[in-house]
Motif scaffolding. Structure first.
Motif, short mmCIF file in Angstrom:
data_model
loop_
_atom_site.label_atom_id
_atom_site.label_comp_id
_atom_site.label_asym_id
_atom_site.label_seq_id
_atom_site.Cartn_x
_atom_site.Cartn_y
_atom_site.Cartn_z
N ARG A 147 0.86 -1.19 0.00
CA ARG A 147 0.00 0.00 0.00
C ARG A 147 0.89 1.23 0.00
O ARG A 147 1.85 1.29 0.77
N GLU A 171 1.28 3.92 1.41
CA GLU A 171 0.87 4.65 2.61
C GLU A 171 1.35 6.10 2.54
O GLU A 171 2.49 6.36 2.15
N ARG A 227 3.63 0.37 10.31
CA ARG A 227 3.01 0.84 9.06
C ARG A 227 4.10 1.02 8.01
O ARG A 227 4.92 1.93 8.08
N THR A 228 4.12 0.12 7.04
CA THR A 228 5.12 0.17 5.97
C THR A 228 4.38 0.04 4.64
O THR A 228 3.19 -0.30 4.61
N GLU A 266 -4.37 -0.59 15.46
CA GLU A 266 -4.94 -1.86 14.99
C GLU A 266 -3.89 -2.95 14.82
O GLU A 266 -2.87 -2.75 14.18
N LEU A 267 -4.18 -4.10 15.38
CA LEU A 267 -3.36 -5.30 15.18
C LEU A 267 -3.98 -6.13 14.05
O LEU A 267 -3.28 -6.66 13.19
P1 ATP Z 1 -4.91 0.87 9.17
O1 ATP Z 1 -6.25 1.49 9.49
O2 ATP Z 1 -4.00 0.74 10.36
O3 ATP Z 1 -4.25 1.47 7.96
P2 ATP Z 1 -6.38 -1.15 7.79
O4 ATP Z 1 -7.70 -1.15 8.53
O5 ATP Z 1 -6.32 -0.42 6.51
O6 ATP Z 1 -5.20 -0.65 8.77
P3 ATP Z 1 -6.73 -3.82 6.91
O7 ATP Z 1 -7.07 -3.42 5.53
O8 ATP Z 1 -7.84 -4.27 7.82
O9 ATP Z 1 -5.91 -2.64 7.61
O10 ATP Z 1 -5.57 -4.91 6.84
C1 ATP Z 1 -5.53 -6.02 7.70
C2 ATP Z 1 -4.25 -6.03 8.51
O11 ATP Z 1 -3.10 -5.88 7.67
C3 ATP Z 1 -4.13 -4.87 9.50
O12 ATP Z 1 -4.87 -5.10 10.68
C4 ATP Z 1 -2.65 -4.85 9.76
O13 ATP Z 1 -2.27 -5.86 10.69
C5 ATP Z 1 -2.08 -5.20 8.40
N1 ATP Z 1 -1.70 -3.96 7.71
C6 ATP Z 1 -2.48 -3.15 6.94
N2 ATP Z 1 -1.77 -2.12 6.45
C7 ATP Z 1 -0.51 -2.27 6.91
C8 ATP Z 1 0.71 -1.53 6.74
N3 ATP Z 1 0.76 -0.45 5.98
N4 ATP Z 1 1.83 -1.98 7.36
C9 ATP Z 1 1.82 -3.10 8.12
N5 ATP Z 1 0.69 -3.84 8.31
C10 ATP Z 1 -0.44 -3.44 7.72
#
Ligand code: ATP
Length: 478
Positions: free
Chosen positions: A193, A195, A204-205, A282-283
């Motif tokens: 993503r 980000e 967050r990477t 969020e985990l």
């Molecule tokens: P956030 O709101 O923190 O950006 P998200 O709700 O977009 O997360 P999901 O789409 O539900 O995340 O993705 C499922 C899981 O993937 C997350 O709970 C997290 O553990 C992991 N994840 C998502 N984005 C990242 C990221 N940029 N870096 C590391 N882990 C991630």
């Protein structure tokens, strides 16, 4: 900071990680995680996993796979491509809606995610003068083949979630494995993503790893109850990895914050910032994705005007239920977890400090045995005695087929113990002069620092018994 009682007479106090920086420093110092491309100044919060980090990640992924795919009878595994046909992302809705909302600080020109701004203040300069929020699609783009720069047909995306690879394979898995509802499909792999503001170490990477499972059920199943069921399951699983329940918190995502495909989502949050007023991030998330994904990829779904919603799909991902003689699109409950965020939580919860009787503070990583990168370190008490060295090396080789063991003679015994404590090795096995005569070794426990004498012939069994994973309670789905 949380203090836990510890009943060893040597020292009464364990301290857990007070902040992420403590883990960043330990991780770099001891070979878990390094800043990526560091010799060229790094790459915007990208990280590389070192010799111990890769073992820890693999152990997390293996624990998850074993728990879902092997120990249950209702889940299959797959491994789909990272780059899928672009139409997958068109119909899934990601091309149109996988956006973060961006704002710019007019004073310092910093760019931020609108939903991550705290108290309307710029985290760089403190100003509160923002531009209007605008959408920014976070799918990472690439081009396939030797094409011209401006050829739009070559555009492809690196997947932003592993889930779509499961949905487009739904029928392949269901028919080849002759599955009936309810059943799940699990996948672990990289997602990408773009980000806006990556950061906080591996939290967050732009490139990360997900462990996602799509649990397919009938349209009249009790979906909300199933969300609760999977929340409970994951709380149990995280406990089995050594996470303290006090450091987990459930967040019911409000209706206006739900993703376009979700009717209900519960996030499991972890206390990544114990030092902050708002400590949770969020985990993982558990979402009821309805029949959205399977139906939008299907050729027979009609829109409100009775026209084919998806004229590009060549198949229909519906399911025929023999019992009711009905055909329908299954609903999906999706627990989606991140490998990297799990690893960070595990490291933070395992971190402890202990002061020995000489007043020296030691770091002890109390990793659950199944996650520890090294299970046993074999240490010779005297490295200048060939018989002791030979015996220690032979013990290391004999243990290797059943558990990950290392041999180390690069320091005095006190230093070697301290090093193994700091990387979470549950057992140190010391070979001394006496061992040459009685064919026994000293086994030292990481958490209690207690030592016991064990016959070499019993060693593998002795260690294996104590390295068993903590059990996860897995009731049947009702
Ligand atoms: P956030 O709101 O923190 O950006 P998200 O709700 O977009 O997360 P999901 O789409 O539900 O995340 O993705 C499922 C899981 O993937 C997350 O709970 C997290 O553990 C992991 N994840 C998502 N984005 C990242 C990221 N940029 N870096 C590391 N882990 C991630």
């Amino acid at each position: 900071m949380r203090f836990t009682n510890f009943t060893n007479s040597v020292n009464p106090v364990f301290v857990t990680a007070p902040n992420i920086d403590t883990i960043v420093s330990l991780a770099k110092r001891r070979g878990f995680v390094f800043p990526s491309s560091e010799i060229y100044g790094g790459l915007g919060s990208a990280w590389d996993y070192g010799p111990l980090g890769v073992e820890l990640c693999n152990n997390v992924k293996q624990a998850w796979w074993r728990w879902l795919v092997y120990e249950r009878d209702d889940i299959e595994g797959i491994d789909s491509s990272i780059i899928l046909n672009r139409l997958v992302w068109k119909y899934s809705g990601h091309e149109a809606t996988f956006n973060d909302w961006l704002v710019d600080c007019r004073k310092c020109k910093g760019r931020f995610r609108a939903d991550k701004i705290v108290d309307n203040k710029c985290s760089s300069c403190g100003a509160s003068d923002w531009t209007e929020a605008r959408p920014f699609n976070t799918m990472l783009q690439t081009k396939l083949g030797a094409v011209a720069d401006d050829d739009p047909t070559a555009l492809a995306y690196l997947r932003p979630e592993t889930a779509q690879g499961i949905f487009v394979n739904f029928l392949n898995v269901q028919t080849t494995m002759r599955r009936k509802l309810p059943f799940g499909v699990a996948q672990v792999g990289k997602s990408f993503r773009n980000e806006v503001t990556p950061g906080n170490f591996i939290l967050r990477t732009r490139e990360f790893e997900q462990m996602e499972m799509e649990y397919f059920v009938s349209p009249d199943a009790e979906h909300s109850k199933l969300v609760d069921y999977w929340v409970e399951q994951y709380l149990e699983w995280f406990s089995s990895l050594g996470l303290n329940r006090e450091n987990l918190y459930l967040y019911e995502v409000p209706q206006d914050e739900l993703a376009h495909y979700s009717k209900r989502t519960v996030d499991i949050m972890y206390r990544y910032f114990p030092e902050r007023e708002k400590p949770w991030e969020e985990l993982m998330g558990i979402a009821w994705r309805t029949d959205y994904d399977l139906s939008i990829h299907s050729k027979n779904r009609l829109d409100a005007e009775g026209k084919r919603f998806n004229p590009d799909s060549t198949d229909d991902l519906s399911y025929f239920d023999e019992a009711s003689k009905q055909r329908f699109y299954p609903h999906v409950i999706e627990p989606a977890a991140g490998v990297n965020r799990t690893v960070l939580a595990v490291l933070m919860d395992a971190y402890s400090e202990k002061t020995n009787d000489k007043g020296e503070t030691r770091v002890i990583l109390k990793l659950s045995p199944q996650l520890a990168p090294i299970k046993a370190a074999i240490l010779p008490l005297a490295k200048n005695k060939p018989e002791i060295v030979g015996m220690a090396k032979a013990i290391k080789r004999s243990l290797q087929p059943v558990l990950r063991a290392v041999y180390d003679d690069t320091g005095g015994i006190g230093k070697l113990y301290a090093r193994q404590d700091e990387i979470g090795t549950p057992f140190c096995v010391t070979v001394d002069h006496q061992s040459l005569e009685d064919e026994a070794v000293t086994v030292r426990n990481r958490d209690t620092w207690e030592q016991e004498r064990v016959k070499v012939s019993d060693l593998a069994e002795h260690l294996q018994k104590r390295l068993k994973p903590y059990p996860v309670v897995t009731p049947e789905v009702s």
